[in-house]
Each structure stands twice: as C-alpha cells, then as structure tokens.
Scaffold this motif. Structure first.
Motif, PDB file in Angstrom:
ATOM      1  N   LYS A 168       0.807  -1.212   0.000  1.00  0.00           N
ATOM      2  CA  LYS A 168       0.000   0.000   0.000  1.00  0.00           C
ATOM      3  C   LYS A 168       0.844   1.268   0.000  1.00  0.00           C
ATOM      4  N   ASN A 169       1.931   1.283   0.778  1.00  0.00           N
ATOM      5  CA  ASN A 169       2.666   2.526   0.998  1.00  0.00           C
ATOM      6  C   ASN A 169       3.964   2.647   0.212  1.00  0.00           C
ATOM      7  N   SER A 170       4.760   1.598   0.155  1.00  0.00           N
ATOM      8  CA  SER A 170       6.076   1.707  -0.469  1.00  0.00           C
ATOM      9  C   SER A 170       5.964   1.747  -1.983  1.00  0.00           C
ATOM     10  N   ILE A 171       7.032   2.194  -2.614  1.00  0.00           N
ATOM     11  CA  ILE A 171       7.078   2.278  -4.073  1.00  0.00           C
ATOM     12  C   ILE A 171       7.463   0.905  -4.626  1.00  0.00           C
ATOM     13  N   ARG A 172       6.618   0.357  -5.461  1.00  0.00           N
ATOM     14  CA  ARG A 172       6.895  -0.954  -6.060  1.00  0.00           C
ATOM     15  C   ARG A 172       7.385  -0.760  -7.488  1.00  0.00           C
ATOM     16  N   VAL A 173       8.606  -1.161  -7.754  1.00  0.00           N
ATOM     17  CA  VAL A 173       9.173  -1.102  -9.104  1.00  0.00           C
ATOM     18  C   VAL A 173       9.024  -2.501  -9.684  1.00  0.00           C
ATOM     19  N   VAL A 174       8.014  -2.692 -10.533  1.00  0.00           N
ATOM     20  CA  VAL A 174       7.626  -4.041 -10.947  1.00  0.00           C
ATOM     21  C   VAL A 174       7.448  -4.127 -12.462  1.00  0.00           C
ATOM     22  N   CYS A 175       7.658  -5.343 -12.981  1.00  0.00           N
ATOM     23  CA  CYS A 175       7.446  -5.606 -14.407  1.00  0.00           C
ATOM     24  C   CYS A 175       5.998  -5.991 -14.706  1.00  0.00           C
ATOM     25  N   SER A 176       5.143  -6.003 -13.698  1.00  0.00           N
ATOM     26  CA  SER A 176       3.742  -6.386 -13.894  1.00  0.00           C
ATOM     27  C   SER A 176       2.836  -5.225 -13.498  1.00  0.00           C
ATOM     28  N   PRO A 177       2.889  -4.120 -14.245  1.00  0.00           N
ATOM     29  CA  PRO A 177       2.153  -2.922 -13.838  1.00  0.00           C
ATOM     30  C   PRO A 177       0.716  -2.887 -14.342  1.00  0.00           C
ATOM     31  N   SER A 178      -0.085  -3.839 -13.910  1.00  0.00           N
ATOM     32  CA  SER A 178      -1.499  -3.836 -14.274  1.00  0.00           C
ATOM     33  C   SER A 178      -2.319  -3.641 -13.010  1.00  0.00           C
ATOM     34  N   TYR A 179      -3.502  -3.102 -13.167  1.00  0.00           N
ATOM     35  CA  TYR A 179      -4.303  -2.723 -12.019  1.00  0.00           C
ATOM     36  C   TYR A 179      -4.856  -3.925 -11.265  1.00  0.00           C
ATOM     37  N   ASP A 180      -4.869  -5.095 -11.894  1.00  0.00           N
ATOM     38  CA  ASP A 180      -5.404  -6.257 -11.188  1.00  0.00           C
ATOM     39  C   ASP A 180      -4.421  -6.805 -10.157  1.00  0.00           C
ATOM     40  N   VAL A 181      -3.199  -6.275 -10.110  1.00  0.00           N
ATOM     41  CA  VAL A 181      -2.254  -6.658  -9.062  1.00  0.00           C
ATOM     42  C   VAL A 181      -2.024  -5.483  -8.108  1.00  0.00           C
ATOM     43  N   GLY A 182      -2.954  -4.542  -8.113  1.00  0.00           N
ATOM     44  CA  GLY A 182      -2.882  -3.438  -7.172  1.00  0.00           C
ATOM     45  C   GLY A 182      -1.874  -2.372  -7.536  1.00  0.00           C
ATOM     46  N   PHE A 183      -1.481  -2.285  -8.783  1.00  0.00           N
ATOM     47  CA  PHE A 183      -0.514  -1.278  -9.219  1.00  0.00           C
ATOM     48  C   PHE A 183      -1.138   0.111  -9.118  1.00  0.00           C
ATOM     49  N   ILE A 184      -0.403   1.038  -8.492  1.00  0.00           N
ATOM     50  CA  ILE A 184      -0.877   2.414  -8.312  1.00  0.00           C
ATOM     51  C   ILE A 184       0.018   3.326  -9.141  1.00  0.00           C
ATOM     52  N   PRO A 185      -0.463   3.833 -10.274  1.00  0.00           N
ATOM     53  CA  PRO A 185       0.401   4.552 -11.215  1.00  0.00           C
ATOM     54  C   PRO A 185       1.154   5.741 -10.646  1.00  0.00           C
ATOM     55  N   HIS A 186       0.519   6.551  -9.788  1.00  0.00           N
ATOM     56  CA  HIS A 186       1.209   7.742  -9.289  1.00  0.00           C
ATOM     57  C   HIS A 186       2.229   7.410  -8.203  1.00  0.00           C
ATOM     58  N   LYS A 187       2.191   6.172  -7.680  1.00  0.00           N
ATOM     59  CA  LYS A 187       3.120   5.755  -6.630  1.00  0.00           C
ATOM     60  C   LYS A 187       4.143   4.746  -7.122  1.00  0.00           C
ATOM     61  N   ASP A 188       3.691   3.740  -7.846  1.00  0.00           N
ATOM     62  CA  ASP A 188       4.571   2.660  -8.291  1.00  0.00           C
ATOM     63  C   ASP A 188       5.247   2.998  -9.617  1.00  0.00           C
ATOM     64  N   VAL A 189       6.240   2.178  -9.978  1.00  0.00           N
ATOM     65  CA  VAL A 189       7.025   2.408 -11.193  1.00  0.00           C
ATOM     66  C   VAL A 189       7.005   1.138 -12.042  1.00  0.00           C
ATOM     67  N   ALA A 190       6.744   1.320 -13.339  1.00  0.00           N
ATOM     68  CA  ALA A 190       6.748   0.183 -14.267  1.00  0.00           C
ATOM     69  C   ALA A 190       8.186  -0.102 -14.716  1.00  0.00           C
ATOM     70  N   LEU A 191       8.681  -1.263 -14.345  1.00  0.00           N
ATOM     71  CA  LEU A 191      10.034  -1.679 -14.719  1.00  0.00           C
ATOM     72  C   LEU A 191       9.992  -2.311 -16.111  1.00  0.00           C
ATOM     73  N   PRO A 192      10.780  -1.820 -17.072  1.00  0.00           N
ATOM     74  CA  PRO A 192      10.754  -2.429 -18.410  1.00  0.00           C
ATOM     75  C   PRO A 192      11.324  -3.837 -18.383  1.00  0.00           C
TER      76      PRO A 192
ATOM     77  N   LEU B 145      11.117  11.369  -9.353  1.00  0.00           N
ATOM     78  CA  LEU B 145       9.839  12.067  -9.425  1.00  0.00           C
ATOM     79  C   LEU B 145       8.934  11.662  -8.257  1.00  0.00           C
ATOM     80  N   ARG B 146       8.932  10.384  -7.926  1.00  0.00           N
ATOM     81  CA  ARG B 146       8.055   9.907  -6.848  1.00  0.00           C
ATOM     82  C   ARG B 146       8.466  10.494  -5.500  1.00  0.00           C
ATOM     83  N   HIS B 147       9.746  10.665  -5.273  1.00  0.00           N
ATOM     84  CA  HIS B 147      10.191  11.102  -3.949  1.00  0.00           C
ATOM     85  C   HIS B 147       9.741  12.522  -3.629  1.00  0.00           C
ATOM     86  N   HIS B 148       9.428  13.314  -4.667  1.00  0.00           N
ATOM     87  CA  HIS B 148       9.033  14.696  -4.442  1.00  0.00           C
ATOM     88  C   HIS B 148       7.682  14.820  -3.725  1.00  0.00           C
ATOM     89  N   VAL B 149       6.872  13.795  -3.804  1.00  0.00           N
ATOM     90  CA  VAL B 149       5.543  13.869  -3.172  1.00  0.00           C
ATOM     91  C   VAL B 149       5.561  13.344  -1.747  1.00  0.00           C
TER      92      VAL B 149
END
Length: 424
Positions: free
Chosen positions: A219-243, A417-421
């Motif tokens: 919920k709180n930490s930044i998740r840098v993940v290769c599975s950035p879809s909303y069905d796994v709880g990905f939060i776009p403004h918080k998490d990062v999509a890993l290529p 960018l995320r750390h600024h918030v």
C-alpha cells in the motif's frame, strides 16, 4: 487674465493624453521586440507546432522570426532529440540533470547476501531487468552510506533469486514479511512515513505476490515491478513500471531500414492469455499479418524469430499471463513499431515518454479490426513512428556499468519524481 482662465479647463487633459499615447507606443515597441528577439518565444512555438501542426519546426521559426532564429539544422542536437518523444522535453532535461547531481539512495545492508538479498542469480533471460537494477545501483553514484542524507531507501530483496533456489511461494511470503518487519523494528526510517520513502524491485510476477503478506509494503512503499497492471494493485502515481528487457539481444539494433520492412504485422508466441488465443484464431492464416501460434522453431533456422522483427513494420505485443512482455523491448530494439494490445497497462516511463509518438496503443477489443487499423496508418506517420522509435532505443537497454539515459537511469528518474511527493 481672461485668456488664462479660458485655457485652464483644457490644461489638465494634455499631460494625460500624452501619457496614454506614450504608454501605447511603448507597449507596441515592447511587443514587437519581444516577438522578434526573445529567446523564450521560439522554443514555445517550436514545441507547439511539433505536436499540433504540420508546419516543420524550422519553417515556423523562420517565418515568425524573419530568419533571426537558427534553423533546424543549427539547433543543438540535444534539444531536437528531446522534442519528439517526451511529454515535456525541457522539464525532463532540467529534472534529469538535477537527479544526476542530487539523488541519493540508502540500501539496507541487513540480510544474507548468499541467499535472497543483493544481486539476483543472473543477468540474462526475461527477468534480467531485476538483476541489472541490483547491479547497476551499486555501480552508480546514487548511493549514500548516510541514511539521514537519503531521499529513498532500497529494500534489497530478490524474489527472482529466491525462485531460482526453489523457494516456494508460501515461504517467499514469510521471508519477505519477516525481513521487512526486522527492518522496521531495527531502524527508525520506515516509521517516519510508514514506508512511503522505501522501494523494492521485482520483475517476476511471483515477486509481486510474495509481498502480499505485508499489506503496508504494498500500500505505501514504491513498487518497481514488471507487472504494472491494475489487477495486481498497481498504483500509477506511486509505483514504477520496470521495463522487461530480454538481454543480451541476439542481433544489433534496427535503424533506418524501413525499405526492408515489407510485412505488415508479426507475432509468434504461446497462447497463455485470452487475447493471444483470439489473436491467433482471427489472424493465423492471414496473408498480410504473420501470426504464429508458437515461437518459430529453431530447427528451421538460427534466430529466425529475431530476424523477423527486421522485416516487419508493426510487431504485435499482446499481454501474456501478465500485461508485460519482453516482446515490447524486443520490438523497440529491432526497430519494429510495437502495437500494444492490452487493457490497463501502465507502460514503462509512461509519465515521461509519449508512447503515441513511437508505438500504436490499442485496446484488446481492437484485435478484430487489427489489420485494417494498421493498414489505415499513413506512410508518413509510419516513418515518423519509426524515426522516434530509434530515438527511444537507448531507454530500453541495460548496461553494466549504467550509462546516461539507459533503462537504469530512466527507472531512477521515475523514482526521483516519486520522492518529491513524500513529505516528512
């Protein structure tokens, strides 16, 4: 005296009229000078025209400025390179430079480096992005030994390495939970923000599931993940999509080779998702789209799968068991315009890169009109997409040690960018 009295009513108006006239004249002169000479006006025109007009950038500058502004060929290479593929080129350039000089990350040293922590088991294969990030951050200048100087805290646990050692999903969940809870108990940093200034990196989808035992981590930490879809709880403004990048690439990068690209569209893979099943069923026997219900058999010839990218205009990238696919990075590397065929996919670096400038973004329902959609793309638009695709190749390449603008630095930029918030 009578003559003086007659002139009094009109005398106060003369200075007022003169002032108004002078003010109007100075305003006109100032506006003209600003339009002709201001260094800020031409870039604004150029960027606006690049996105909303068919007039070339150099032509706009020349016509508007009477030749006072340098032509397209005379403009700095960096400015032209940034103008096509980013949402806000100037903002990206300034923020990236600030990130390089200021960004600091603290890595927890706790944990067993011989088992699940630190560098994952290998830097090859479709989950290599996780391993490269672990290695790159230690090769970079972003690290600090002083946690009080850190902007973010890296939790160095590799689920990919756990999986390579045969750790079950259930045990992974327990290991992750125990490890993070030990960091929370030992250090004061998590508790300042409830983990909002902490991040972890995982490419395998099992890594996302392995963190579910600690809800605050998700919920709180930044998740840098290769599975950035909303069905796994990905939060776009918080998490990062890993290529997800399959390295090393078997063949060199594709470039200015559009004349060799005679096939309209290409996909070959396994039917491990609903959209892939439909794609194969609808287009498997089409003459313009080269669609195979499996990878190209190596027995037929060496690297035929990779070579097919070189001869194709558009490479279809449907989601598999997860929305992510190494095929997207393959398409970019080999110069084949990726066709993203997936719902709810937060594409890597989506807040920085304008994906519509170098890819075709479709919904899964568009699969039934896929051929016509691709055929309807004008040739000039295809050329523009291809030119821009070559420009973004550097962002989807891992290097050791990392180099400017590569995949590692783009991930770090997203973290910056995320750390600024985060305020505490």
């Amino acid at each position: 005296m009578s003559g003086g009295k007659q002139s009094l009513p009109s005398s106060p108006m003369c200075p007022l009229r003169r002032c108004l006239f002078c003010l109007a004249f100075l305003t006109l002169i100032s506006f003209t000078c600003f339009s002709l000479k201001s260094p800020y006006f031409p870039p604004f025109l150029a960027y606006s025209s690049a996105s909303s007009s068919s007039i070339p950038r150099a032509q706009v500058s020349s016509e508007k400025l009477g030749g006072a502004e340098p032509s397209l060929e005379e403009k700095p290479e960096a400015e032209e390179r940034l103008s096509d593929i980013y949402h806000s080129p100037q903002v990206f350039g300034l923020n990236y430079a600030e990130m390089e000089t200021k960004f600091k990350v603290y890595i927890y040293s706790d944990g067993d480096p011989n088992t699940f922590y630190h560098t994952p088991r290998k830097l090859t294969g479709k989950y290599a992005s996780e391993g490269y990030f672990f290695q790159n951050i230690r090769e970079s200048g972003f690290l600090t030994d002083d946690p009080d100087q850190a902007h973010l805290f890296f939790i160095p646990i590799s689920c990919h390495k756990m999986r390579g050692k045969g750790t079950s999903y259930e045990n992974m969940t327990i290991i992750v939970q125990n490890y993070v809870e030990s960091l929370i108990a030992k250090y004061p940093y998590w508790n300042r923000t409830l983990g909002a200034d902490h991040f972890f990196v995982t490419c395998h989808d099992v890594g996302v599931r392995a963190t579910e035992g600690l809800p605050l981590l998700v919920k709180n930490s930044i998740r840098v993940v290769c599975s950035p879809s909303y069905d796994v709880g990905f939060i776009p403004h918080k998490d990062v999509a890993l290529p997800q990048v399959l390295q090393p690439f078997a063949l060199p990068a594709g470039g200015n080779d559009v004349k060799n690209r005679t096939t309209l569209g290409f996909w070959a893979g396994h039917r491990n998702s609903k959209i892939r099943v439909i794609l194969a069923q609808v287009w498997e026997n089409d003459t313009d789209l080269y669609i195979l219900n499996n990878r190209i058999n190596r027995a037929i010839g060496n690297l035929l799968y990779q070579k097919k990218f070189y001869g194709t205009k558009f490479c279809i990238c449907p989601g598999g068991s997860q929305v992510n696919s190494a095929r997207i990075a393959d398409s970019i590397h080999y110069g084949c315009i990726p066709v993203i065929l997936s719902n709810y996919y937060d594409l890597p670096f989506n807040d920085v890169l304008d994906w519509k400038k170098f890819a075709v973004i479709l919904k899964e329902n568009d699969v039934y009109q896929l051929k016509q959609i691709l055929k309807d793309i004008p040739y000039q638009q295809f050329l523009a997409l291809h030119r821009n695709l070559v420009k973004v190749q550097k962002h989807f390449q891992w290097n050791s040690p990392p180099i400017k603008y590569d995949a590692f630095h783009m991930v770090m930029y997203d973290l910056w960018l995320r750390h600024h918030v985060i305020k505490y």
